[in-house]
Design a protein around this motif. Sequence first.
Motif, mmCIF file in Angstrom:
data_model
loop_
_atom_site.group_PDB
_atom_site.id
_atom_site.type_symbol
_atom_site.label_atom_id
_atom_site.label_comp_id
_atom_site.label_asym_id
_atom_site.label_seq_id
_atom_site.Cartn_x
_atom_site.Cartn_y
_atom_site.Cartn_z
ATOM 1 N N VAL A 14 0.516 -1.198 0.385
ATOM 2 C CA VAL A 14 0.100 0.218 -0.140
ATOM 3 C C VAL A 14 1.177 1.342 -0.004
ATOM 4 N N ARG A 15 2.220 1.475 0.893
ATOM 5 C CA ARG A 15 2.587 2.475 0.934
ATOM 6 C C ARG A 15 3.488 1.987 -0.448
ATOM 7 N N LEU A 162 16.303 -0.705 -1.508
ATOM 8 C CA LEU A 162 17.049 -1.279 -0.315
ATOM 9 C C LEU A 162 16.059 -2.118 0.004
ATOM 10 N N PRO A 163 16.371 -3.339 0.834
ATOM 11 C CA PRO A 163 15.579 -4.538 1.865
ATOM 12 C C PRO A 163 14.462 -4.091 2.228
ATOM 13 N N SER A 164 14.670 -2.884 2.366
ATOM 14 C CA SER A 164 12.804 -1.931 3.727
ATOM 15 C C SER A 164 11.954 -1.683 2.929
ATOM 16 N N ALA A 165 12.149 -2.028 1.921
ATOM 17 C CA ALA A 165 10.796 -1.232 0.274
ATOM 18 C C ALA A 165 9.993 -2.591 0.861
ATOM 19 N N ILE A 166 10.554 -3.699 0.969
ATOM 20 C CA ILE A 166 9.456 -4.750 1.015
ATOM 21 C C ILE A 166 9.123 -5.367 1.733
ATOM 22 N N THR A 181 16.055 -10.680 -6.894
ATOM 23 C CA THR A 181 16.123 -11.174 -5.139
ATOM 24 C C THR A 181 14.616 -10.537 -4.299
ATOM 25 N N MET A 182 15.017 -9.199 -4.297
ATOM 26 C CA MET A 182 13.781 -9.219 -3.286
ATOM 27 C C MET A 182 12.210 -9.100 -3.606
ATOM 28 N N PHE A 183 11.963 -9.073 -5.307
ATOM 29 C CA PHE A 183 10.266 -9.426 -5.554
ATOM 30 C C PHE A 183 10.650 -11.243 -4.982
ATOM 31 N N ARG A 184 11.596 -12.614 -5.412
ATOM 32 C CA ARG A 184 11.584 -13.411 -4.981
ATOM 33 C C ARG A 184 10.947 -13.793 -3.380
ATOM 34 N N ALA A 185 11.555 -12.697 -2.331
ATOM 35 C CA ALA A 185 11.492 -12.683 -1.036
ATOM 36 C C ALA A 185 10.114 -11.832 -1.189
ATOM 37 N N LEU A 186 9.722 -11.150 -1.628
ATOM 38 C CA LEU A 186 7.885 -10.403 -1.648
ATOM 39 C C LEU A 186 7.154 -11.562 -1.775
ATOM 40 N N TRP A 187 7.341 -12.305 -3.157
ATOM 41 C CA TRP A 187 6.092 -13.331 -3.091
ATOM 42 C C TRP A 187 6.425 -14.228 -2.190
ATOM 43 N N GLU A 188 7.328 -14.888 -1.856
ATOM 44 C CA GLU A 188 7.714 -15.796 -0.335
ATOM 45 C C GLU A 188 6.836 -15.557 0.067
ATOM 46 N N SER A 189 7.064 -13.985 0.586
ATOM 47 C CA SER A 189 5.971 -14.223 2.029
ATOM 48 C C SER A 189 5.293 -13.907 1.954
#
Length: 211
Positions: A14-15, A162-166, A181-189
């Motif tokens: 949302v942010r 930055l990782p804080s974005a996700i 890497t960031m999108f993969r982490a976001l998707w898996e979370s």
Amino acid sequence: MSKERPILFSGTMVRALLDGSKTQTRRVVKPAPQMVTDNTITTWDGHPAALQYQLERMGKGCHYGQPGDRLWVRETWRGIVKTSAPWDDCTTYGVAQYVPDQAECRRIEYAATFGEGAKGWRPSIHMPRWASRITLEITRVRVERLQDISDADCVAEGCGALPSAIGCPMTSVPGETVPRTMFRALWESINGPASWAANPWVWAVEFRKLP
């Protein structure tokens, strides 16, 4: 005639919608596309454009909508209502103990910008249309494999530098770019630890935020 549908987003996303950094979202195609060959049902493994044509032909297009349709965002929220009794000399306000009607709310607060540590938040799935503050207009819809996402599309998904974005932990993989890497982490979370490796077919929905 355009249609309007609800769509859920986490506080972090949302942010990203609010600051304009998120202009795409990917959602799993359900049920998973299949094809029949010699009476054998297998997972569809053809060309994305052909799959999209087949899905739309069968009336199974993207249920989030088509270009021109609108999405209103559901997010974690709470209603602030008048809490003082009629005979009190002063008027006080507080968090509603139930999902209030629009007429009863003095204001709406959103966890994404107010702070999720406070109390009284209502799940996003229970947000009514009138409480939503973000409306998106779909500009493009396509189908693709999850892992076919480009670095540019990872950034458009709200994954910044930055990782804080996700808003979730990330573990790098040798040879993998930072946006990926960031999108993969976001998707898996959101979808579970094995969801990236499953490489499902997804609807890639592009949109613009309306004023």
